[in-house]
Design an enzyme around this catalytic site. Structure first.
Site, PDB file in Angstrom:
ATOM      1  N   GLY A   1      -1.008   1.260   6.184  1.00  0.00           N
ATOM      2  CA  GLY A   1      -1.128   0.211   7.182  1.00  0.00           C
ATOM      3  C   GLY A   1      -2.153  -0.816   6.769  1.00  0.00           C
ATOM      4  O   GLY A   1      -2.919  -0.607   5.825  1.00  0.00           O
ATOM      5  N   ASP A   2      -2.156  -1.918   7.492  1.00  0.00           N
ATOM      6  CA  ASP A   2      -3.145  -2.955   7.258  1.00  0.00           C
ATOM      7  C   ASP A   2      -3.388  -3.683   8.568  1.00  0.00           C
ATOM      8  O   ASP A   2      -2.470  -3.836   9.384  1.00  0.00           O
ATOM      9  CB  ASP A   2      -2.675  -3.941   6.189  1.00  0.00           C
ATOM     10  N   THR A   3      -4.623  -4.106   8.758  1.00  0.00           N
ATOM     11  CA  THR A   3      -4.990  -4.834   9.969  1.00  0.00           C
ATOM     12  C   THR A   3      -5.569  -6.184   9.568  1.00  0.00           C
ATOM     13  O   THR A   3      -6.487  -6.246   8.751  1.00  0.00           O
ATOM     14  CB  THR A   3      -6.005  -4.032  10.801  1.00  0.00           C
TER      15      THR A   3
ATOM     16  N   SER B   1       0.043  -3.837  10.641  1.00  0.00           N
ATOM     17  CA  SER B   1       1.307  -3.371  10.066  1.00  0.00           C
ATOM     18  C   SER B   1       1.218  -1.891   9.769  1.00  0.00           C
ATOM     19  O   SER B   1       0.144  -1.343   9.528  1.00  0.00           O
ATOM     20  CB  SER B   1       1.615  -4.137   8.771  1.00  0.00           C
TER      21      SER B   1
ATOM     22  N   LYS C   1       0.835  -1.209   0.000  1.00  0.00           N
ATOM     23  CA  LYS C   1       0.000   0.000   0.000  1.00  0.00           C
ATOM     24  C   LYS C   1       0.869   1.260   0.000  1.00  0.00           C
ATOM     25  O   LYS C   1       0.568   2.219  -0.703  1.00  0.00           O
ATOM     26  CB  LYS C   1      -0.950  -0.009   1.198  1.00  0.00           C
TER      27      LYS C   1
END
Length: 191
Positions: free
Chosen positions: A69-71, A106, A55
């Site tokens: 970010g990523d969850t 992240s 991303k």
């Protein structure tokens, strides 16, 4: 836009709100349009890191820092989907009912010079054993829509969580401690 501006590579209102808790207002919102399909046999930790990195790189900019970010909600080695319909939400919550799971959040920061910095937060969350009535009420609330694992800790699901070990902000979508550390290490002005 100055070299010290921040571009948020996410359309998530939660990430923007969380950045505000650090006193940061993004100069621009530039959601990254990438394929978010997990690779065959990809583990949740690797998937979360890859998504944050991809991303940030997709939203690359020479006129500022890019934060992405990523969850990921994981039950064992299983990556739970974002709940886009009631059936998926019910399946996720049934699986999580009465057990612990991991939330991997992240964060990736791409500097104007092309340097990529990354961090990963792992938080353990334990749901109470959900009764049929509790599950039905949560599904009816619609609070699960578009949420990884079918729940939002900042909403009604918070009353169904027995405990967490780790970062509440990471479960919401952006680990603030790790985000602040990345920004400071990159020379972004933050108190």
């Amino acid at each position: 836009m100055s070299a010290l501006s921040l571009i948020l590579a996410s359309a998530s209102p939660r990430r923007r709100e969380l950045l505000g808790r650090l006193g940061i207002e993004p100069a621009r919102i530039a959601p990254a349009d990438i394929d978010e399909t997990p690779q065959p046999t990809e583990l949740p930790r690797d998937y979360a890191k890859r998504m944050g990195r991809e991303k940030a790189l997709a939203a690359t900019s020479s006129d500022g820092f890019v934060l992405a970010g990523d969850t990921v909600v994981a039950a064992g080695r299983r990556i739970l989907p974002k709940a886009e319909d009631e059936e998926t939400a019910r399946d996720c919550l049934t699986l999580l009912s009465g057990r612990r799971h991991r939330v991997l959040s992240s964060v990736a920061l791409l500097s104007p010079d092309g340097t990529l910095r990354e961090k990963l937060n792992e938080t353990i969350v334990k749901f109470k054993r959900l009764s049929a009535e509790e599950l039905d009420a949560y599904i009816t609330s619609g609070d699960w829509e578009g949420k990884a694992g079918g729940y939002a800790i900042q909403g009604q699901a918070e009353g169904l969580i027995e405990w967490i070990r780790g970062s509440h902000s990471a479960v919401m979508g952006l680990p603030l401690y790790e985000t602040r550390a990345l920004l400071k290490s990159a020379g972004f002005p933050i108190g």
